[in-house]
Each structure stands twice: as C-alpha cells, then as structure tokens.
Design an enzyme around this catalytic site. Structure first.
Site, PDB file in Angstrom:
ATOM      1  N   GLY A 118      25.279 -39.970 -33.211  1.00 19.00           N
ATOM      2  CA  GLY A 118      25.644 -38.647 -32.643  1.00 19.00           C
ATOM      3  C   GLY A 118      25.904 -37.438 -33.809  1.00 19.00           C
ATOM      4  CD  GLN A 161      28.556 -34.574 -38.073  1.00 16.96           C
ATOM      5  OE1 GLN A 161      28.169 -34.717 -36.788  1.00 16.96           O
ATOM      6  NE2 GLN A 161      28.775 -35.637 -38.849  1.00 16.96           N
ATOM      7  CB  CYS A 200      32.280 -39.497 -39.624  1.00 15.44           C
ATOM      8  SG  CYS A 200      31.906 -37.826 -39.334  1.00 15.44           S
ATOM      9  CG  LEU A 201      25.723 -39.500 -39.418  1.00 16.61           C
ATOM     10  CD1 LEU A 201      24.732 -38.829 -38.754  1.00 16.61           C
ATOM     11  CD2 LEU A 201      25.359 -40.725 -40.398  1.00 16.61           C
ATOM     12  CG  HIS A 254      33.269 -38.861 -33.800  1.00 21.31           C
ATOM     13  ND1 HIS A 254      33.371 -39.787 -34.727  1.00 21.31           N
ATOM     14  CD2 HIS A 254      32.208 -38.354 -34.543  1.00 21.31           C
ATOM     15  CE1 HIS A 254      33.091 -39.674 -36.067  1.00 21.31           C
ATOM     16  NE2 HIS A 254      32.022 -38.489 -35.839  1.00 21.31           N
ATOM     17  CD  GLU A 255      29.088 -36.526 -32.717  1.00 15.60           C
ATOM     18  OE1 GLU A 255      29.172 -35.429 -33.432  1.00 15.60           O
ATOM     19  OE2 GLU A 255      28.874 -37.710 -32.813  1.00 15.60           O
ATOM     20  CG  HIS A 289      32.201 -33.634 -35.806  1.00 11.83           C
ATOM     21  ND1 HIS A 289      32.370 -33.361 -36.882  1.00 11.83           N
ATOM     22  CD2 HIS A 289      31.473 -34.599 -35.613  1.00 11.83           C
ATOM     23  CE1 HIS A 289      32.348 -34.953 -37.679  1.00 11.83           C
ATOM     24  NE2 HIS A 289      31.615 -35.179 -36.943  1.00 11.83           N
TER      25      HIS A 289
HETATM   26  O1  GNR Z   1      26.884 -42.849 -36.206  1.00 11.74           O
HETATM   27  C1  GNR Z   1      28.177 -42.686 -35.814  1.00 11.74           C
HETATM   28  N1  GNR Z   1      28.964 -43.574 -35.116  1.00 11.74           N
HETATM   29  C2  GNR Z   1      30.110 -43.363 -34.603  1.00 11.74           C
HETATM   30  C3  GNR Z   1      30.915 -44.865 -34.303  1.00 11.74           C
HETATM   31  C4  GNR Z   1      31.775 -44.782 -33.752  1.00 11.74           C
HETATM   32  C5  GNR Z   1      32.466 -43.626 -33.026  1.00 11.74           C
HETATM   33  C6  GNR Z   1      31.749 -42.362 -33.180  1.00 11.74           C
HETATM   34  C7  GNR Z   1      30.508 -42.484 -34.096  1.00 11.74           C
HETATM   35  S1  GNR Z   1      29.605 -40.830 -34.384  1.00 11.74           S
HETATM   36  C8  GNR Z   1      29.076 -41.274 -35.826  1.00 11.74           C
HETATM   37  C9  GNR Z   1      27.965 -40.122 -36.401  1.00 11.74           C
HETATM   38  C10 GNR Z   1      28.596 -39.028 -36.654  1.00 11.74           C
HETATM   39  O2  GNR Z   1      29.186 -38.758 -37.541  1.00 11.74           O
HETATM   40  N2  GNR Z   1      28.618 -38.098 -35.540  1.00 11.74           N
HETATM   41  O3  GNR Z   1      29.378 -36.917 -35.599  1.00 11.74           O
HETATM   42 NI    NI Z   2      31.050 -37.719 -37.158  1.00  8.65          NI
END
Ligand code: GNR
Ligand code: NI
Length: 183
Positions: free
Chosen positions: A57, A62, A104-105, A146-147, A150
């Site tokens: 995601g 980001q 998270c990236l 999670h997204e 953000h």
């Molecule tokens: O790559 C990602 N893996 C992930 C694993 C568990 C819950 C959420 C994620 S999102 C993350 C990529 C990212 O930072 N998205 O904002």
């Molecule tokens: Ni993230």
C-alpha cells in the site's frame, strides 16, 4: 492488466518520505475532481513506487502529495490486483479487534504488532471517479486502515505505547544517520 498499471517499468517512481517528516504528520486534502491531471498522473506513479519498494500500500502523503489518494495491491497468489482509492472513508468498523505485525515504507525496517478493528467498510471513489464500497477483513482491513491513517497524518507507531514508539523512532533515526547522506 489494469488501466492503472500499463508498462510499469516505464513509469517514474517518486521518492518515499521517511519519518519524522512534517508531511507525514499533516492531514491530506480531499481530491476535488478525479479526472484532474494530478490524480491521473499521480496514481500510476504511486503504483510504480509501491511495486518497486516493494509494499502492499502507499498513500499520497508518503510521496509528498497531501491528497486523499491511496494505492493498494495485496498481490493475491502473486498476481497484480491494483486498487485505487480516492477520498476513502471508513463508514463502519467491527467491535472485534485484530492484531497483526505492520511495517511502513516511511519507517523502513521497523515492524510492530498493531491492534485495530478486525473488519471495516470503506466508501471511496475509484480511478474512474465511480463511487464504491468495500468490506474487508484480514490483511486488507489492516492495510486500508493503515493507509487511511496516513491521510490523517497518523503512522502505525502512533497506535503503540509511547515507550515502543520512542524505541522505534530512535532506532530509525540512528539507522538513517548511519546511511550515506546522514550525519
Ligand atoms: O507494505 C506494507 N505492508 C503492510 C503490512 C501490514 C499492514 C500494513 C502495511 S502497509 C505497508 C506499506 C505502507 O507503508 N503503506 O503506507
Ligand atoms: Ni505506511
């Protein structure tokens, strides 16, 4: 392949912002019109950036775009399944919670167990501007939350105790300092 993923290797990627960065703490603004050039140009680049990272995601902030735009692809059975979500909203969530390890990236190499509602219903506009709704559980539910976090300036570490959050942020800062370009 999907309309948002043509000739992926020819699409430019965008540098991913690493925490702590002010943009990652800022609420993103809604997209006014889906056919706007910004969104049409942005989504393919977001997918290219996400696939190359790689991640499942990626949210606008980001990549330095304070717009409510999300790219998701869980790659079920290793096949691409890109989902573009514009102006997403959680319209329902389960009382039941689920805990899973998240990364998270924008916090490269950092992982922690995060507890969130197990199931969510999300309303959004797709890449054509059509109104859509999705019910999700499991990894997709966690990824959607999670997204969307953000887009509201929230990182997964904000769901942890201050102690765990500080440990992760200090470790990340140290590792970033040790990289070329740091110090
Ligand atoms: O790559 C990602 N893996 C992930 C694993 C568990 C819950 C959420 C994620 S999102 C993350 C990529 C990212 O930072 N998205 O904002
Ligand atoms: Ni993230």
């Amino acid at each position: 392949m999907d309309a948002v993923a043509p000739a992926l290797e020819t699409i430019d990627t965008i540098p991913i912002l690493i925490a702590p960065h002010a943009m990652l703490k800022t609420r993103a603004r809604p997209v006014q019109s889906v056919d706007q050039d910004t969104v049409r140009a942005l989504l393919p680049r977001m997918f290219a950036t996400m696939y190359r990272a790689p991640g499942i995601g990626l949210a606008g902030p980001q990549v330095g775009q304070l717009l409510r735009v999300i790219a998701i692809d869980l790659m079920p059975d290793n096949h691409p399944n890109p989902m573009s979500l514009i102006n997403p909203e959680i319209v329902a969530q389960s009382e039941e919670l689920a805990t899973r390890e998240e990364g998270c990236l924008s916090l490269p190499g950092m992982y922690a167990e995060v507890t969130r509602p197990a199931r969510v219903k999300v309303r959004y506009l797709d890449q054509t501007g059509a109104r859509r709704e999705i019910q999700a559980d499991g990894l997709l539910a966690a990824c959607l939350q999670h997204e969307i976090d953000h887009l509201d300036g929230i990182l997964f570490v904000d769901h942890l105790s201050p102690l765990k959050r500080n440990m992760i942020m200090r470790k990340l800062a140290k590792e970033q300092r040790q990289k070329v370009g740091g110090r």
